[in-house]
Design a protein around this motif. Sequence first.
Motif, PDB file in Angstrom:
ATOM      1  N   LYS A 123      -1.756 -14.935  29.891  1.00  0.00           N
ATOM      2  CA  LYS A 123      -2.676 -15.562  28.943  1.00  0.00           C
ATOM      3  C   LYS A 123      -4.075 -15.740  29.522  1.00  0.00           C
ATOM      4  O   LYS A 123      -5.076 -15.577  28.824  1.00  0.00           O
ATOM      5  N   SER A 124      -4.120 -16.091  30.818  1.00  0.00           N
ATOM      6  CA  SER A 124      -5.414 -16.461  31.392  1.00  0.00           C
ATOM      7  C   SER A 124      -6.169 -15.288  32.019  1.00  0.00           C
ATOM      8  O   SER A 124      -7.406 -15.318  32.084  1.00  0.00           O
ATOM      9  N   LEU A 183      23.979 -25.560  40.837  1.00  0.00           N
ATOM     10  CA  LEU A 183      23.136 -24.469  41.323  1.00  0.00           C
ATOM     11  C   LEU A 183      22.591 -23.640  40.162  1.00  0.00           C
ATOM     12  O   LEU A 183      21.433 -23.222  40.165  1.00  0.00           O
ATOM     13  N   TYR A 184      23.455 -23.397  39.176  1.00  0.00           N
ATOM     14  CA  TYR A 184      22.991 -22.616  38.020  1.00  0.00           C
ATOM     15  C   TYR A 184      21.869 -23.340  37.293  1.00  0.00           C
ATOM     16  O   TYR A 184      20.877 -22.745  36.890  1.00  0.00           O
ATOM     17  N   ARG A 185      22.047 -24.646  37.140  1.00  0.00           N
ATOM     18  CA  ARG A 185      21.010 -25.437  36.464  1.00  0.00           C
ATOM     19  C   ARG A 185      19.707 -25.412  37.245  1.00  0.00           C
ATOM     20  O   ARG A 185      18.626 -25.205  36.690  1.00  0.00           O
ATOM     21  N   ASP A 186      19.813 -25.620  38.597  1.00  0.00           N
ATOM     22  CA  ASP A 186      18.600 -25.620  39.420  1.00  0.00           C
ATOM     23  C   ASP A 186      17.945 -24.238  39.434  1.00  0.00           C
ATOM     24  O   ASP A 186      16.720 -24.104  39.376  1.00  0.00           O
ATOM     25  N   TYR A 187      18.810 -23.200  39.532  1.00  0.00           N
ATOM     26  CA  TYR A 187      18.271 -21.834  39.572  1.00  0.00           C
ATOM     27  C   TYR A 187      17.551 -21.500  38.261  1.00  0.00           C
ATOM     28  O   TYR A 187      16.457 -20.949  38.261  1.00  0.00           O
ATOM     29  N   SER A 188      18.196 -21.859  37.127  1.00  0.00           N
ATOM     30  CA  SER A 188      17.578 -21.574  35.838  1.00  0.00           C
ATOM     31  C   SER A 188      16.243 -22.290  35.696  1.00  0.00           C
ATOM     32  O   SER A 188      15.272 -21.737  35.168  1.00  0.00           O
ATOM     33  N   ARG A 189      16.184 -23.550  36.190  1.00  0.00           N
ATOM     34  CA  ARG A 189      14.945 -24.312  36.067  1.00  0.00           C
ATOM     35  C   ARG A 189      13.828 -23.668  36.887  1.00  0.00           C
ATOM     36  O   ARG A 189      12.707 -23.484  36.399  1.00  0.00           O
ATOM     37  N   GLU A 190      14.151 -23.271  38.139  1.00  0.00           N
ATOM     38  CA  GLU A 190      13.108 -22.720  38.990  1.00  0.00           C
ATOM     39  C   GLU A 190      12.699 -21.310  38.549  1.00  0.00           C
ATOM     40  O   GLU A 190      11.524 -20.952  38.592  1.00  0.00           O
ATOM     41  N   VAL A 191      13.682 -20.523  38.074  1.00  0.00           N
ATOM     42  CA  VAL A 191      13.329 -19.200  37.561  1.00  0.00           C
ATOM     43  C   VAL A 191      12.472 -19.339  36.312  1.00  0.00           C
ATOM     44  O   VAL A 191      11.521 -18.587  36.086  1.00  0.00           O
ATOM     45  N   GLY A 192      12.816 -20.323  35.489  1.00  0.00           N
ATOM     46  CA  GLY A 192      12.004 -20.568  34.303  1.00  0.00           C
ATOM     47  C   GLY A 192      10.578 -20.933  34.645  1.00  0.00           C
ATOM     48  O   GLY A 192       9.632 -20.525  33.962  1.00  0.00           O
ATOM     49  N   GLN A 193      10.418 -21.708  35.735  1.00  0.00           N
ATOM     50  CA  GLN A 193       9.065 -22.053  36.157  1.00  0.00           C
ATOM     51  C   GLN A 193       8.283 -20.808  36.585  1.00  0.00           C
ATOM     52  O   GLN A 193       7.086 -20.676  36.292  1.00  0.00           O
ATOM     53  N   ILE A 194       8.978 -19.897  37.298  1.00  0.00           N
ATOM     54  CA  ILE A 194       8.309 -18.655  37.720  1.00  0.00           C
ATOM     55  C   ILE A 194       7.922 -17.822  36.501  1.00  0.00           C
ATOM     56  O   ILE A 194       6.818 -17.275  36.417  1.00  0.00           O
ATOM     57  N   GLU A 195       8.837 -17.714  35.522  1.00  0.00           N
ATOM     58  CA  GLU A 195       8.542 -16.930  34.326  1.00  0.00           C
ATOM     59  C   GLU A 195       7.389 -17.560  33.539  1.00  0.00           C
ATOM     60  O   GLU A 195       6.543 -16.849  32.973  1.00  0.00           O
ATOM     61  N   ASN A 196       7.349 -18.898  33.481  1.00  0.00           N
ATOM     62  CA  ASN A 196       6.233 -19.569  32.803  1.00  0.00           C
ATOM     63  C   ASN A 196       4.913 -19.270  33.516  1.00  0.00           C
ATOM     64  O   ASN A 196       3.864 -19.091  32.888  1.00  0.00           O
ATOM     65  N   GLN A 197       5.009 -19.221  34.882  1.00  0.00           N
ATOM     66  CA  GLN A 197       3.798 -18.936  35.644  1.00  0.00           C
ATOM     67  C   GLN A 197       3.298 -17.516  35.347  1.00  0.00           C
ATOM     68  O   GLN A 197       2.093 -17.295  35.184  1.00  0.00           O
ATOM     69  N   ILE A 198       4.230 -16.565  35.233  1.00  0.00           N
ATOM     70  CA  ILE A 198       3.843 -15.182  34.888  1.00  0.00           C
ATOM     71  C   ILE A 198       3.207 -15.144  33.507  1.00  0.00           C
ATOM     72  O   ILE A 198       2.217 -14.453  33.266  1.00  0.00           O
ATOM     73  N   GLN A 258     -14.215  -5.883  41.367  1.00  0.00           N
ATOM     74  CA  GLN A 258     -13.955  -7.100  40.597  1.00  0.00           C
ATOM     75  C   GLN A 258     -12.464  -7.156  40.218  1.00  0.00           C
ATOM     76  O   GLN A 258     -11.837  -8.229  40.269  1.00  0.00           O
ATOM     77  N   LEU A 259     -11.887  -6.013  39.855  1.00  0.00           N
ATOM     78  CA  LEU A 259     -10.475  -5.963  39.478  1.00  0.00           C
ATOM     79  C   LEU A 259      -9.583  -6.347  40.651  1.00  0.00           C
ATOM     80  O   LEU A 259      -8.656  -7.156  40.511  1.00  0.00           O
ATOM     81  N   ARG A 260      -9.887  -5.807  41.823  1.00  0.00           N
ATOM     82  CA  ARG A 260      -9.078  -6.143  43.006  1.00  0.00           C
ATOM     83  C   ARG A 260      -9.237  -7.618  43.380  1.00  0.00           C
ATOM     84  O   ARG A 260      -8.267  -8.300  43.757  1.00  0.00           O
ATOM     85  N   LEU A 261     -10.474  -8.150  43.275  1.00  0.00           N
ATOM     86  CA  LEU A 261     -10.721  -9.559  43.602  1.00  0.00           C
ATOM     87  C   LEU A 261      -9.907 -10.454  42.664  1.00  0.00           C
ATOM     88  O   LEU A 261      -9.309 -11.455  43.105  1.00  0.00           O
ATOM     89  N   GLN A 262      -9.864 -10.093  41.386  1.00  0.00           N
ATOM     90  CA  GLN A 262      -9.089 -10.899  40.444  1.00  0.00           C
ATOM     91  C   GLN A 262      -7.594 -10.847  40.782  1.00  0.00           C
ATOM     92  O   GLN A 262      -6.897 -11.870  40.732  1.00  0.00           O
ATOM     93  N   LEU A 263      -7.099  -9.674  41.127  1.00  0.00           N
ATOM     94  CA  LEU A 263      -5.677  -9.550  41.461  1.00  0.00           C
ATOM     95  C   LEU A 263      -5.343 -10.340  42.722  1.00  0.00           C
ATOM     96  O   LEU A 263      -4.286 -10.991  42.809  1.00  0.00           O
TER      97      LEU A 263
END
Length: 746
Positions: free
Chosen positions: A60-61, A40-55, A77-82
Amino acid sequence: MSRNQHSDITKGKKKIARQLIFYIVIFSSLITLFITVLQLYRDYSREVGQIENQIEQIKKSSLQSLTRSLWDIYDSQLRLQLEGILQLPDIQYLEVSTDGKVYVSVGKLQSENTISATFPMVHIFDNKEKIIGELQIVATVDKVYQRLYNKVLFILFFNGIKTFIVSAFMFFIFHFFVIRHLEKISSHTKSTTYDSNSVLTMDRKDKNDELQEVVGAINNMRRNLLESFTKLKISERRFRAMFEQAAIGVAQVETKTGRFVKINQKYCDIVGYSPKEMETMKFQDITHPDDLQTDLNNMNKLTKGMISGFSVEKRYVGKDGSIVWGNLTVSHLLGNGEKQEYNLAIVEDITGRKQAEAEKENLEKRLQQAHKMEAIGTLAGGIAHDFNNILSAIIGFSELAKESIPTENPAQKDIDLVLKSSLRAADLVQQILTFSRKSDQHIEPLSPHLIVKEALKMLRPSLPTTIKIVENIDNDCGKITANPTNIHQIIVNLCANSLHAMAEEKGTISVSLERKEMSFQEIPQGSTASPGPFIVLKVTDTGCGMNENIKKQIFEPYFTTKEVGKGTGLGLAVIHGIIEDCQGFIVVESKLGEGTTFNVHIPALKQEKETSNKVTTTETVPTGTEQILVVDDDDAIANLNKTQLERLGYKVTSITNSPDALEKILNDPSQFDLIITDQTMPDMTGAELAKKVLRIEPEMLFVLCTGYSSIITEKDTLAIGIKKYVRKPVDKRTLANVVRQVLDQE
């Protein structure tokens, strides 16, 4: 085999079987849980890492384009982007804030299980980077938890079935190979007596396993008894060696007399006597007199059989007269016929622990005093702020009134008295801040003997002629680093304290000043002072003196032995604060009826430095014609500053509301050459006003005035970009010089 024996065997079988199943289940469950947790720790770390990478990818973008929209104030425009970013998996909430307030937000915070990140929104304007806001991204991990939860249920269900099957199989194997043979061994052993010649035999094919070894052990038990008696004698010798070499004190004591019968070396080391000396002594001989009665009461209860033993912390008197703390445990030893004759006393040396406890108690008392001083300091700060504002108005309007009347008018003298009293009140505020340790006072190298002589010269007319002052001042004692007013205050307060201690105001006050080298051993425990040269100021009186209880409290705020209305209880507390600020300490010597001596120790300068004491005075007050904005929530102060500056030739606008002042400045920054603002104001402090203006107009000149502030120092003010930090009350000359200095500097 009897029925009772068979019942015991059956119960033993059931117990072993239950224990076997229990431990198999526990072990299997622990292994399962451990592996599950790892997975579970391994799976949790992997999925949390994916979320952090997405942030991070969002940063960057999208951060740059969001910053551009915020700068252009393109809200749609700011609200549309968010909202576009919100469509990404697991993104729950986005927020853009400026100046600590939410500007645009999308999504909702629907879960407490989130991962959030905040990024500054930096815009480059005129080749300068400016932080115009912050982007906060919040992602939920609820879906991650749900997936992990489903996986846990599957793993636990699968492993539960596996554990059940393994447990059942292990139980069957253990019963077949072990339990049924143990039943026979148990039955034979219970029926065997000391003189029995029966031999235990087992009808088994394999006679080389552990069960056969048990059978052999039972058959050899009788012949091993003789060997056991021999080993018992060896064990007795070993016990005697342990007794003699134990790391704690052990003694055999005669119950009725308290005489030491046997005693080990450690016990002798604790009290400092030799074993031969101890054998001629009683426990009463080495017990501290204050603890002896408690020991005798406990021994009396032990003798009467009321208790079987006791444990107590007590003090021993060593051979050299030193006090040794011990943790004593006493239990009775039975003699012939079960008659109690001796006691076993075990002593652990806890002197070090007791010393540590005493030090801890001392530190706790100091902490309580610090909390008390902090509470009074908070009150002092509030008084200082309000009182300084009042004094500013009194001093300022008095100066204006003085300018408006002829020099020969008798009211001139009255106004001078008002100004003099106001300045004394300002000094009183500084005394309050000194007591509360909240004032930043100017310190400098100074010769204390000059201040002591000046203070005594000033005090002499104010003291009754029945009080004799004896001076012994060393003019070459050296210099210290301190505030001159504070040193003057120490002399005045100590002499006033000595005066109040003399009956009918008759006696002698002796004041001496000398240089003394202090070693580490001479510095009181708990002081932060370092060894080295000190200037020692002694003030001795022939008054009534004081007892130890009063001595412990004299430096506490508001503690006084004077009648109501004859003392505030702050004098010695103020002195204590001043001396600690100077990294020094004070020692009090006093006895009832023999007077009191206060020994003030302040570190002396090791290398004398020449200091310039030149004071520049100007008869004329500088004037000008620039545009000045005065911001102060107090109408009286705002009007006062406006009038003073206008009389000096300046064009002045006064505003009593900081948000209105900000709006007026931003509408046309070029209309003002200088802004003078109060610090403590509702809605927006002076420092906050300066920050907002300087962000848009970095070249704007600011002067910050404050009666007292606990949230901003002069160093913080200058770091913001404010040119000058001024403490209230401010007279006209000081105000004119500060204004001219800031304007001319630019």
